[in-house]
Write a protein that holds these residues in place. Structure first.
Motif, PDB file in Angstrom:
ATOM      1  N   VAL A  63       0.867  -0.799  -0.193  1.00 47.29           N
ATOM      2  CA  VAL A  63       0.234  -0.094  -0.067  1.00 47.29           C
ATOM      3  C   VAL A  63       0.758   1.085   0.646  1.00 47.29           C
ATOM      4  N   GLU A  64       1.953   1.547   0.590  1.00 51.70           N
ATOM      5  CA  GLU A  64       2.422   2.321   1.057  1.00 51.70           C
ATOM      6  C   GLU A  64       3.181   2.331  -0.516  1.00 51.70           C
ATOM      7  N   GLY A 111       2.006   1.576  -3.682  1.00 55.23           N
ATOM      8  CA  GLY A 111       1.034   2.578  -4.620  1.00 55.23           C
ATOM      9  C   GLY A 111       1.014   0.986  -5.239  1.00 55.23           C
ATOM     10  N   ALA A 163      -0.741  -1.662  -5.100  1.00 59.55           N
ATOM     11  CA  ALA A 163      -2.513  -1.823  -5.215  1.00 59.55           C
ATOM     12  C   ALA A 163      -2.935  -1.039  -4.158  1.00 59.55           C
ATOM     13  N   SER A 164      -4.701  -0.905  -4.000  1.00 58.80           N
ATOM     14  CA  SER A 164      -5.355  -0.402  -2.977  1.00 58.80           C
ATOM     15  C   SER A 164      -5.607  -1.933  -2.453  1.00 58.80           C
ATOM     16  N   PRO A 165      -5.775  -1.480  -0.958  1.00 57.80           N
ATOM     17  CA  PRO A 165      -6.047  -2.102   0.744  1.00 57.80           C
ATOM     18  C   PRO A 165      -7.104  -3.514   0.301  1.00 57.80           C
ATOM     19  N   GLU A 166      -8.435  -3.140  -1.001  1.00 56.19           N
ATOM     20  CA  GLU A 166      -9.463  -3.297  -0.921  1.00 56.19           C
ATOM     21  C   GLU A 166      -8.939  -5.023  -1.535  1.00 56.19           C
ATOM     22  N   ASP A 167      -7.359  -4.294  -3.315  1.00 57.08           N
ATOM     23  CA  ASP A 167      -7.497  -5.115  -4.368  1.00 57.08           C
ATOM     24  C   ASP A 167      -6.224  -6.540  -3.561  1.00 57.08           C
ATOM     25  N   PHE A 175      -7.179   0.651   7.874  1.00 56.69           N
ATOM     26  CA  PHE A 175      -6.834   0.753   6.214  1.00 56.69           C
ATOM     27  C   PHE A 175      -8.561   0.136   5.696  1.00 56.69           C
ATOM     28  N   TYR A 176      -9.794  -0.429   5.950  1.00 57.79           N
ATOM     29  CA  TYR A 176     -10.879   0.233   6.792  1.00 57.79           C
ATOM     30  C   TYR A 176     -11.508   0.929   7.252  1.00 57.79           C
TER      31      TYR A 176
END
Length: 305
Positions: free
Chosen positions: A202-203, A205, A207-211, A276-277
């Motif tokens: 995530v840091e 970039g 992918a997103s946390p969801e992906d 993250f959510y």
């Protein structure tokens, strides 16, 4: 191998994990005594266990005997217990204090265990007079629903104590996994490494946390993704364990700057309402672990005086 459960089990600390351990033994028909640091904590621990029992009974489980649960500040209730499980927070000296005090009350054949998720069993055994009767019994949260208990053998742990512990786990209807004492054991070591790398992605970039989570749940059949699990565990808990493992095992466990920054900003995951959510719609989330963080809700339940 299964074994007859002890006539009585003691639990030091009645927070989330301690209450879950007490619940598991009570539902198996074993009387349990829970020791807490003060009367308010003892009362809260009793409510926590009874609420869990009510849920089990609603789902069709037989109710344990009402007098099988005792919650108290009196450490003397540990006398006569065949097994005592320490379940205070992951603070080494607090755990060592509790273990030393409990050991002085136990019979020679009793087993003393720690529910630590990552601290060295040999380190916690320092100061114990009978290290052969001491081992790790790492229960997973939520204890009633989890099928796994990590049984951790220290250097001095006697084979007889290890056999008893694995048999008791089987008698609870759970699967014992025996590991040798090592930082993070098997479960926390692997789980934290995956979680730390997911935060790093995530840091960077990637992918997103969801992906990232979807890749693991759909591609590898994990029941929950590593970043959602980090929120459930608590980012502060993850950070503490990652720092400990980095000090013991090297830089592959070094926490990403993003994790440090989120903890500093109070974004701790479910227990703070945001990580993250977004967990703001949930109530009663206290952080806690699919395995990590052996302690309770308060910072020092069961602190010896």
């Amino acid at each position: 191998m299964s074994a007859r459960l002890p006539d009585r089990v003691g639990v030091i600390g009645g927070g989330r994990m301690g209450a879950g351990i007490a619940h598991a033994f009570l539902m198996a028909g074993t009387p349990v005594v829970v020791v807490e640091r003060d009367t308010d904590s003892a009362s809260a621990a009793r409510d926590r266990v009874l609420t869990a029992i009510e849920g089990s009974v609603r789902r069709g489980a037989p109710a344990p005997e009402p007098d099988h649960l005792v919650t108290t500040v009196d450490w003397d209730v540990l006398r006569g217990c065949g097994l005592v499980v320490e379940a205070v927070p992951e603070l080494p000296e607090l755990k060592r204090e509790a273990l030393r005090r409990a050991e002085g009350l136990l019979e020679p054949l009793a087993v003393l265990a720690s529910n630590t998720s990552s601290l060295s069993i040999d380190g916690l055994a320092s100061g114990l007079r009978r290290p052969g009767a001491f081992l790790g019994m790492h229960f997973f949260n939520p204890v009633p629903a989890s099928a796994l208990v990590e049984v951790v053998a220290g250097t001095a742990t006697a084979p007889s104590a290890l056999d008893l512990a694995t048999g008791w786990v089987a008698a609870l209807g759970k699967t014992p996994v025996v590991v040798q004492d090592s930082p993070g054991f098997a479960s926390s070591r692997l789980g934290v490494l995956l979680g730390v790398e997911a935060v790093r992605m995530v840091e960077e970039g990637v992918a997103s946390p969801e992906d990232i989570d979807a890749a693991m749940t759909l591609g590898y059949k994990h029941p929950v993704g590593p970043l959602r699990l980090t929120d459930i565990v608590g980012l502060d808990v993850r950070l503490d364990i990652a720092e400990y493992l980095a000090s013991e095992l090297g830089p592959r466990f070094e926490p990403p700057e993003l994790l440090r920054r989120m903890v500093a900003d109070g974004l701790l995951g479910r227990k703070s309402g945001r990580g993250f959510y977004d967990w703001s719609d949930e109530t009663g989330g206290t952080g806690g672990t699919a395995g990590e963080g052996g302690g309770g809700v308060s910072r020092d339940p069961g602190r010896p005086r």
